[in-house]
Design a protein around this motif. Structure first.
Motif, PDB file in Angstrom:
ATOM      1  N   ILE A  83      -1.434   0.674   0.231  1.00  0.00           N
ATOM      2  CA  ILE A  83      -0.743   1.955   0.334  1.00  0.00           C
ATOM      3  C   ILE A  83      -0.239   2.406  -1.036  1.00  0.00           C
ATOM      4  N   GLU A  84      -0.736   1.726  -2.095  1.00  0.00           N
ATOM      5  CA  GLU A  84      -0.216   1.991  -3.445  1.00  0.00           C
ATOM      6  C   GLU A  84      -0.511   3.402  -3.940  1.00  0.00           C
ATOM      7  N   ASP A  85      -1.597   4.023  -3.497  1.00  0.00           N
ATOM      8  CA  ASP A  85      -1.881   5.383  -3.963  1.00  0.00           C
ATOM      9  C   ASP A  85      -0.810   6.370  -3.499  1.00  0.00           C
ATOM     10  N   ASP A  86      -0.206   6.111  -2.344  1.00  0.00           N
ATOM     11  CA  ASP A  86       0.832   7.008  -1.833  1.00  0.00           C
ATOM     12  C   ASP A  86       2.247   6.562  -2.195  1.00  0.00           C
ATOM     13  N   LEU A  87       2.499   5.247  -2.203  1.00  0.00           N
ATOM     14  CA  LEU A  87       3.845   4.739  -2.469  1.00  0.00           C
ATOM     15  C   LEU A  87       4.052   4.232  -3.893  1.00  0.00           C
ATOM     16  N   GLY A  88       2.958   3.980  -4.599  1.00  0.00           N
ATOM     17  CA  GLY A  88       3.074   3.383  -5.926  1.00  0.00           C
ATOM     18  C   GLY A  88       3.159   1.869  -5.866  1.00  0.00           C
ATOM     19  N   VAL A  89       3.111   1.324  -4.649  1.00  0.00           N
ATOM     20  CA  VAL A  89       3.214  -0.115  -4.422  1.00  0.00           C
ATOM     21  C   VAL A  89       2.591  -0.413  -3.055  1.00  0.00           C
ATOM     22  N   ASN A  90       2.102  -1.622  -2.882  1.00  0.00           N
ATOM     23  CA  ASN A  90       1.585  -2.050  -1.586  1.00  0.00           C
ATOM     24  C   ASN A  90       2.730  -2.601  -0.746  1.00  0.00           C
ATOM     25  N   LEU A  91       2.457  -2.797   0.550  1.00  0.00           N
ATOM     26  CA  LEU A  91       3.441  -3.414   1.434  1.00  0.00           C
ATOM     27  C   LEU A  91       2.918  -4.733   1.948  1.00  0.00           C
ATOM     28  N   ASN A  92       3.804  -5.702   2.101  1.00  0.00           N
ATOM     29  CA  ASN A  92       3.487  -6.977   2.738  1.00  0.00           C
ATOM     30  C   ASN A  92       4.272  -7.006   4.033  1.00  0.00           C
ATOM     31  N   ILE A  93       3.546  -7.034   5.153  1.00  0.00           N
ATOM     32  CA  ILE A  93       4.162  -7.032   6.478  1.00  0.00           C
ATOM     33  C   ILE A  93       4.032  -8.436   7.054  1.00  0.00           C
ATOM     34  N   LYS A  94       5.187  -9.037   7.347  1.00  0.00           N
ATOM     35  CA  LYS A  94       5.223 -10.417   7.855  1.00  0.00           C
ATOM     36  C   LYS A  94       6.053 -10.485   9.124  1.00  0.00           C
ATOM     37  N   PRO A  95       5.598 -11.256  10.117  1.00  0.00           N
ATOM     38  CA  PRO A  95       6.455 -11.439  11.287  1.00  0.00           C
ATOM     39  C   PRO A  95       7.693 -12.266  10.950  1.00  0.00           C
ATOM     40  N   ARG A  96       7.519 -13.314  10.139  1.00  0.00           N
ATOM     41  CA  ARG A  96       8.609 -14.192   9.710  1.00  0.00           C
ATOM     42  C   ARG A  96       8.392 -14.572   8.260  1.00  0.00           C
ATOM     43  N   ALA A  97       9.487 -14.801   7.560  1.00  0.00           N
ATOM     44  CA  ALA A  97       9.408 -15.196   6.150  1.00  0.00           C
ATOM     45  C   ALA A  97       8.915 -16.617   6.006  1.00  0.00           C
ATOM     46  N   GLY A 146      14.716  -5.662   6.968  1.00  0.00           N
ATOM     47  CA  GLY A 146      13.767  -6.762   6.834  1.00  0.00           C
ATOM     48  C   GLY A 146      13.221  -6.944   5.428  1.00  0.00           C
ATOM     49  N   PHE A 147      13.769  -6.230   4.445  1.00  0.00           N
ATOM     50  CA  PHE A 147      13.286  -6.327   3.057  1.00  0.00           C
ATOM     51  C   PHE A 147      13.549  -7.734   2.529  1.00  0.00           C
ATOM     52  N   ILE A 148      12.480  -8.460   2.169  1.00  0.00           N
ATOM     53  CA  ILE A 148      12.633  -9.861   1.771  1.00  0.00           C
ATOM     54  C   ILE A 148      12.048 -10.207   0.406  1.00  0.00           C
ATOM     55  N   GLN A 149      11.183  -9.358  -0.162  1.00  0.00           N
ATOM     56  CA  GLN A 149      10.545  -9.771  -1.409  1.00  0.00           C
ATOM     57  C   GLN A 149      10.058  -8.609  -2.254  1.00  0.00           C
ATOM     58  N   ALA A 158      16.775 -14.121  -5.430  1.00  0.00           N
ATOM     59  CA  ALA A 158      17.564 -13.001  -5.956  1.00  0.00           C
ATOM     60  C   ALA A 158      18.433 -12.446  -4.837  1.00  0.00           C
ATOM     61  N   GLY A 159      19.517 -13.121  -4.543  1.00  0.00           N
ATOM     62  CA  GLY A 159      20.376 -12.694  -3.453  1.00  0.00           C
ATOM     63  C   GLY A 159      19.684 -12.852  -2.120  1.00  0.00           C
ATOM     64  N   GLN A 160      19.540 -11.761  -1.391  1.00  0.00           N
ATOM     65  CA  GLN A 160      18.948 -11.800  -0.054  1.00  0.00           C
ATOM     66  C   GLN A 160      17.415 -11.723  -0.063  1.00  0.00           C
ATOM     67  N   PHE A 161      16.821 -11.593  -1.238  1.00  0.00           N
ATOM     68  CA  PHE A 161      15.366 -11.518  -1.286  1.00  0.00           C
ATOM     69  C   PHE A 161      14.821 -12.418  -2.389  1.00  0.00           C
ATOM     70  N   VAL A 162      13.514 -12.443  -2.500  1.00  0.00           N
ATOM     71  CA  VAL A 162      12.821 -13.291  -3.468  1.00  0.00           C
ATOM     72  C   VAL A 162      11.990 -12.409  -4.388  1.00  0.00           C
TER      73      VAL A 162
END
Length: 150
Positions: free
Chosen positions: A136-150, A9-12, A67-71
């Motif tokens: 979640i950036e303190d643990d992953l170094g980046v935040n996450l964006n959770i979307k049901p649909r693009a 589901g990686f989109i962006q 950018a291919g399959q993502f933005v």
């Protein structure tokens, strides 16, 4: 997690920048693609947009590069408090979040992330979908964006 996010589901990739015009031109030149249109969303009262649990009020310049399959999304925040201004002030230019389309698993994933202690930094609703920036950036170094649909 009981409800995994899934890389399928990686989109962006969203990048916060202090000068979106410069960043857009540089991306276009490096990858030999057209300079993306830069849109400006002025600050408005929007009951469907929150920042750290309260109503959000901020403006944002943004541009999308396919950018291919993502933005690749470029974001230049205004001076008002927002997840993007917070990131730029703390880190300077950089990757703010990775976006994942998760379908009907959205609520379960958000619930599990909250149980794990990760705050919902920004939640936005629009016709047909929503987006949730998970702090979640303190643990992953980046935040996450959770979307049901693009």
């Amino acid at each position: 997690m009981n409800t995994p996010i899934g890389f399928d589901g990686f989109i962006q990739i969203a990048i916060v920048v202090s000068d979106i015009e410069k960043a857009a031109k540089t991306w276009a030149k490096l990858f030999n693609v057209p300079v993306p249109e830069i849109r400006y969303n002025p600050p408005v009262e929007n009951p469907d947009l929150t920042y750290r649990g309260g109503r959000a009020y901020y403006g944002l310049k943004l541009a999308n590069i396919r950018a291919g399959q993502f933005v690749i999304e470029l974001h230049e925040p205004d001076e008002h408090e927002s997840t993007f201004r917070e990131f730029l002030d703390k880190h300077g230019n950089g990757v703010h979040h990775l976006g994942f389309q998760v379908g009907e698993k959205r609520d379960a994933i958000i619930g599990e992330l909250e149980e794990m202690g990760y705050a919902m930094r920004t939640v936005g609703y629009y016709p047909g979908s929503s987006w949730t920036i998970v702090d979640i950036e303190d643990d992953l170094g980046v935040n996450l964006n959770i979307k049901p649909r693009a």
